[in-house]
Motif scaffolding. Structure first.
Motif, PDB file in Angstrom:
ATOM      1  N   LEU A  94       0.881  -0.914  -0.117  1.00  0.00           N
ATOM      2  CA  LEU A  94      -0.083   0.020  -0.031  1.00  0.00           C
ATOM      3  C   LEU A  94       0.795   1.465  -0.116  1.00  0.00           C
ATOM      4  O   LEU A  94       1.787   1.520   0.900  1.00  0.00           O
ATOM      5  CB  LEU A  94      -0.573  -0.376   1.240  1.00  0.00           C
ATOM      6  N   LYS A  95       0.805   2.281  -1.280  1.00  0.00           N
ATOM      7  CA  LYS A  95       1.338   3.332  -0.909  1.00  0.00           C
ATOM      8  C   LYS A  95       0.770   4.613  -1.202  1.00  0.00           C
ATOM      9  O   LYS A  95      -0.262   4.753  -1.031  1.00  0.00           O
ATOM     10  CB  LYS A  95       2.186   3.293  -2.583  1.00  0.00           C
ATOM     11  N   VAL A  96       1.318   5.180   0.744  1.00  0.00           N
ATOM     12  CA  VAL A  96       0.390   6.332   0.836  1.00  0.00           C
ATOM     13  C   VAL A  96       1.409   7.476   0.766  1.00  0.00           C
ATOM     14  O   VAL A  96       2.139   7.365   1.521  1.00  0.00           O
ATOM     15  CB  VAL A  96      -0.193   6.024   1.952  1.00  0.00           C
ATOM     16  N   ALA A  97       0.804   8.724   0.505  1.00  0.00           N
ATOM     17  CA  ALA A  97       1.152   9.756   0.749  1.00  0.00           C
ATOM     18  C   ALA A  97       0.942  10.598   2.114  1.00  0.00           C
ATOM     19  O   ALA A  97      -0.826  10.435   2.438  1.00  0.00           O
ATOM     20  CB  ALA A  97       1.047  10.710  -0.626  1.00  0.00           C
ATOM     21  N   VAL A  98       1.273  11.181   3.312  1.00  0.00           N
ATOM     22  CA  VAL A  98       0.729  11.648   4.246  1.00  0.00           C
ATOM     23  C   VAL A  98       1.409  12.906   4.615  1.00  0.00           C
ATOM     24  O   VAL A  98       2.569  13.067   4.396  1.00  0.00           O
ATOM     25  CB  VAL A  98       0.713  10.798   5.347  1.00  0.00           C
ATOM     26  N   PRO A  99       1.160  13.546   4.915  1.00  0.00           N
ATOM     27  CA  PRO A  99       1.581  15.285   5.507  1.00  0.00           C
ATOM     28  C   PRO A  99       2.765  14.817   6.418  1.00  0.00           C
ATOM     29  O   PRO A  99       2.463  13.934   7.299  1.00  0.00           O
ATOM     30  CB  PRO A  99       0.639  16.207   6.155  1.00  0.00           C
ATOM     31  N   THR A 100       3.803  15.311   6.529  1.00  0.00           N
ATOM     32  CA  THR A 100       4.672  14.619   7.550  1.00  0.00           C
ATOM     33  C   THR A 100       4.372  15.244   8.888  1.00  0.00           C
ATOM     34  O   THR A 100       5.128  13.683   9.280  1.00  0.00           O
ATOM     35  CB  THR A 100       6.425  16.113   6.366  1.00  0.00           C
ATOM     36  N   SER A 101       3.960  16.149   9.388  1.00  0.00           N
ATOM     37  CA  SER A 101       4.000  16.133  10.787  1.00  0.00           C
ATOM     38  C   SER A 101       2.630  15.203  10.874  1.00  0.00           C
ATOM     39  O   SER A 101       2.837  14.334  12.518  1.00  0.00           O
ATOM     40  CB  SER A 101       4.013  17.572  11.591  1.00  0.00           C
ATOM     41  N   PHE A 102       1.822  14.606  10.636  1.00  0.00           N
ATOM     42  CA  PHE A 102       0.994  14.235  10.755  1.00  0.00           C
ATOM     43  C   PHE A 102       1.286  12.828  10.843  1.00  0.00           C
ATOM     44  O   PHE A 102       0.747  11.550  11.510  1.00  0.00           O
ATOM     45  CB  PHE A 102      -0.199  14.664   9.798  1.00  0.00           C
ATOM     46  N   GLY A 103       1.398  12.397   9.150  1.00  0.00           N
ATOM     47  CA  GLY A 103       2.009  11.059   9.759  1.00  0.00           C
ATOM     48  C   GLY A 103       3.164  10.453  11.092  1.00  0.00           C
ATOM     49  O   GLY A 103       3.085   9.456  11.056  1.00  0.00           O
ATOM     50  N   ARG A 104       4.073  11.071  11.237  1.00  0.00           N
ATOM     51  CA  ARG A 104       5.004  11.113  12.020  1.00  0.00           C
ATOM     52  C   ARG A 104       4.031  11.263  13.174  1.00  0.00           C
ATOM     53  O   ARG A 104       4.175  10.207  14.194  1.00  0.00           O
ATOM     54  CB  ARG A 104       5.677  11.412  12.273  1.00  0.00           C
ATOM     55  N   LEU A 105       3.956  11.741  13.366  1.00  0.00           N
ATOM     56  CA  LEU A 105       2.452  11.591  15.462  1.00  0.00           C
ATOM     57  C   LEU A 105       1.461  10.677  15.304  1.00  0.00           C
ATOM     58  O   LEU A 105       0.962   9.999  16.222  1.00  0.00           O
ATOM     59  CB  LEU A 105       2.140  13.081  15.371  1.00  0.00           C
ATOM     60  N   HIS A 106       0.501  10.864  14.170  1.00  0.00           N
ATOM     61  CA  HIS A 106      -0.818  10.560  14.150  1.00  0.00           C
ATOM     62  C   HIS A 106      -0.901   9.038  13.577  1.00  0.00           C
ATOM     63  O   HIS A 106      -2.681   8.354  13.219  1.00  0.00           O
ATOM     64  CB  HIS A 106      -1.785  10.810  14.050  1.00  0.00           C
ATOM     65  N   ILE A 107       0.367   8.866  12.585  1.00  0.00           N
ATOM     66  CA  ILE A 107       0.033   7.101  11.400  1.00  0.00           C
ATOM     67  C   ILE A 107       1.315   6.270  12.054  1.00  0.00           C
ATOM     68  O   ILE A 107       1.094   5.062  12.086  1.00  0.00           O
ATOM     69  CB  ILE A 107       0.154   7.299  10.552  1.00  0.00           C
ATOM     70  N   ALA A 108       2.197   7.261  11.639  1.00  0.00           N
ATOM     71  CA  ALA A 108       3.403   6.181  12.349  1.00  0.00           C
ATOM     72  C   ALA A 108       3.206   4.840  14.123  1.00  0.00           C
ATOM     73  O   ALA A 108       3.491   3.687  13.986  1.00  0.00           O
ATOM     74  CB  ALA A 108       4.815   6.658  12.532  1.00  0.00           C
ATOM     75  N   PRO A 109       2.769   5.872  14.438  1.00  0.00           N
ATOM     76  CA  PRO A 109       2.580   5.023  15.864  1.00  0.00           C
ATOM     77  C   PRO A 109       1.377   3.982  15.737  1.00  0.00           C
ATOM     78  O   PRO A 109       1.781   2.952  16.337  1.00  0.00           O
ATOM     79  CB  PRO A 109       2.154   6.135  16.732  1.00  0.00           C
ATOM     80  N   HIS A 110       1.186   4.032  15.141  1.00  0.00           N
ATOM     81  CA  HIS A 110      -0.088   3.016  14.425  1.00  0.00           C
ATOM     82  C   HIS A 110      -0.589   1.497  14.154  1.00  0.00           C
ATOM     83  O   HIS A 110      -0.993   0.660  13.330  1.00  0.00           O
ATOM     84  CB  HIS A 110      -1.592   3.742  14.471  1.00  0.00           C
ATOM     85  N   LEU A 111       0.516   2.152  13.112  1.00  0.00           N
ATOM     86  CA  LEU A 111       1.090   0.526  11.933  1.00  0.00           C
ATOM     87  C   LEU A 111       1.441  -0.619  12.601  1.00  0.00           C
ATOM     88  O   LEU A 111       1.240  -1.534  11.628  1.00  0.00           O
ATOM     89  CB  LEU A 111       1.989   1.469  11.151  1.00  0.00           C
ATOM     90  N   GLY A 112       2.197  -1.056  13.678  1.00  0.00           N
ATOM     91  CA  GLY A 112       2.356  -1.925  13.879  1.00  0.00           C
ATOM     92  C   GLY A 112       0.489  -2.393  14.925  1.00  0.00           C
ATOM     93  O   GLY A 112       0.603  -3.570  14.012  1.00  0.00           O
ATOM     94  N   THR A 113      -0.104  -1.601  14.812  1.00  0.00           N
ATOM     95  CA  THR A 113      -1.126  -2.301  14.806  1.00  0.00           C
ATOM     96  C   THR A 113      -2.233  -2.282  13.589  1.00  0.00           C
ATOM     97  O   THR A 113      -2.493  -4.040  13.678  1.00  0.00           O
ATOM     98  CB  THR A 113      -2.686  -1.274  15.834  1.00  0.00           C
ATOM     99  N   PHE A 114      -2.083  -1.944  12.476  1.00  0.00           N
ATOM    100  CA  PHE A 114      -2.991  -1.985  11.245  1.00  0.00           C
ATOM    101  C   PHE A 114      -2.075  -3.355  10.983  1.00  0.00           C
ATOM    102  O   PHE A 114      -2.826  -4.408  10.140  1.00  0.00           O
ATOM    103  CB  PHE A 114      -2.119  -0.366  10.427  1.00  0.00           C
ATOM    104  N   LEU A 115      -1.037  -3.432  10.868  1.00  0.00           N
ATOM    105  CA  LEU A 115      -0.730  -4.810   9.838  1.00  0.00           C
ATOM    106  C   LEU A 115      -0.456  -5.985  10.931  1.00  0.00           C
ATOM    107  O   LEU A 115       0.026  -7.030  10.043  1.00  0.00           O
ATOM    108  CB  LEU A 115       1.397  -4.103  10.092  1.00  0.00           C
ATOM    109  N   MET A 116      -0.811  -5.632  12.136  1.00  0.00           N
ATOM    110  CA  MET A 116      -0.968  -6.934  12.938  1.00  0.00           C
ATOM    111  C   MET A 116      -2.368  -7.209  12.415  1.00  0.00           C
ATOM    112  O   MET A 116      -2.619  -8.886  12.433  1.00  0.00           O
ATOM    113  CB  MET A 116      -0.900  -7.095  14.510  1.00  0.00           C
ATOM    114  N   GLU A 117      -2.851  -6.242  12.353  1.00  0.00           N
ATOM    115  CA  GLU A 117      -4.402  -6.621  11.410  1.00  0.00           C
ATOM    116  C   GLU A 117      -4.288  -7.295  10.387  1.00  0.00           C
ATOM    117  O   GLU A 117      -5.238  -7.706   9.682  1.00  0.00           O
ATOM    118  CB  GLU A 117      -5.723  -5.978  12.082  1.00  0.00           C
ATOM    119  N   ASN A 118      -3.445  -7.257   9.642  1.00  0.00           N
ATOM    120  CA  ASN A 118      -3.174  -7.319   8.501  1.00  0.00           C
ATOM    121  C   ASN A 118      -2.184  -7.626   7.436  1.00  0.00           C
ATOM    122  O   ASN A 118      -1.139  -6.715   7.219  1.00  0.00           O
ATOM    123  CB  ASN A 118      -3.900  -5.845   7.074  1.00  0.00           C
ATOM    124  N   PRO A 119      -1.973  -8.999   7.673  1.00  0.00           N
ATOM    125  CA  PRO A 119      -0.591  -9.757   7.720  1.00  0.00           C
ATOM    126  C   PRO A 119       0.083  -9.642   6.552  1.00  0.00           C
ATOM    127  O   PRO A 119       1.346  -9.558   6.384  1.00  0.00           O
ATOM    128  CB  PRO A 119      -0.532 -11.167   8.570  1.00  0.00           C
TER     129      PRO A 119
END
Length: 314
Positions: A94-119
């Motif tokens: 999945l290729k996603v474009a995200v604003p820099t600060s928002f991606g760092r603060l509010h997407i990156a910390p949750h990627l672990g959960t997302f990837l666990m749900e979608n292995p």
């Protein structure tokens, strides 16, 4: 009918930016890639790519063909995913474009959960404050914080975005609190990144435009954030960005009857609703469930968010 693999090679060449890069991604030699592209062009009776020694560029026909090929490949991937894993599953990259600060603060910390749900899924997270060309640059979707205008793309609103005028206690101690927009313009330092200047503020008198003036010019929202934290001036910041600092008193709200237009929101933007791959759908659903109409970053700011409705006009 054109060979589906040839169309996939063509799409990969466009997204990778060169035949050699596409060949490396697909395990093919540049010569084979070039031959397959040439065969596709002969089959179609038109040139799809303009080739130079340094780069490739799509012709007008190539651009139109690429947009349709991306949709075809997405529908094929969706069909394969449905048969092999069920419609609720997702696989691939999945290729996603995200604003820099928002991606760092509010997407990156949750990627672990997302990837666990979608292995069976991997994520290519591209952080940029530019509005990327989703189709032309090969993105599956983009996360945008904006007041979206008419577009050929599809957008789903994920969460409200509240922007507040704020400054550090040190700045307020030195310069005082602005009492009005005129006072703000005349007697205070206002800071914004170049792509967010001027501000459009909704308040008691409707929309007012404020052109910022500061001794610092920058194209970086993170630099603006550090400047306001350091007491350089007043900035218009999103609560997703400075919520903790507001709650802890490291920043304070000024002119609370003004905020950015209520039409500014957090959106997932993607090329087509008709050919929505499972990997895109599950990511958008994950973010929508994570944020919602009352996102976690607004916790503790409810009093400010309950301002009279005339402060939300526009």
């Amino acid at each position: 009918m054109s060979n589906l693999t040839d169309m996939e090679i063509f799409a990969r060449v466009v997204s990778a930016g060169s035949m050699s890069a596409a060949g490396r991604e697909m395990g093919l030699s540049p010569a084979v890639v070039s031959k397959r592209i040439r065969r596709l062009e002969e089959k179609l009776g038109t040139r799809l790519l303009q080739r130079t020694t340094r780069q490739i560029a799509m012709t007008e026909a190539g651009q139109g063909f690429y947009e349709r090929v991306v949709a075809i490949l997405a529908s094929v991937e969706e069909a394969e995913s449905f048969v092999s894993r069920g419609s609720a599953k997702a696989r691939g990259n999945l290729k996603v474009a995200v604003p820099t600060s928002f991606g760092r603060l509010h997407i990156a910390p949750h990627l672990g959960t997302f990837l666990m749900e979608n292995p069976d899924l991997s994520v290519n997270l591209d952080l940029s404050d530019d509005f990327v060309d989703i189709v032309g640059d090969g993105y599956d979707l983009a996360i945008r914080i904006a007041e979206l205008s008419d577009s050929s793309l599809v957008a789903r609103r994920l969460a409200p975005v509240h922007r507040v005028l704020c400054a550090s206690p040190d700045y307020v101690a030195r310069h005082g609190t602005p009492e009005s927009i005129d006072d703000l313009l005349t007697n205070h330092v206002t800071i914004a990144a170049t792509n967010q200047d001027p501000w459009r503020l909704a308040g008691p008198n409707g929309i007012e435009t404020v052109r910022t003036q500061a001794p610092v010019k920058t194209n970086s929202n993170e630099v603006v954030r550090e400047c306001v934290m350091a007491g350089v001036g007043i900035a218009l910041r999103s609560t997703w960005d400075v919520g903790p600092e507001l709650r802890e008193g490291k920043l304070q709200i000024l002119l609370p009857q003004y905020r950015a237009s209520k039409d500014v929101g957090l959106y997932a933007v993607y090329p087509s609703r008709q050919f929505l791959p499972a990997k895109v759908r599950v990511f958008i659903d994950f973010l929508a469930g994570l944020y919602g109409s009352s996102p976690y970053w607004d916790a503790g700011l409810e009093e400010w968010l309950r301002l009279p409705s005339n402060a939300q006009a526009g």
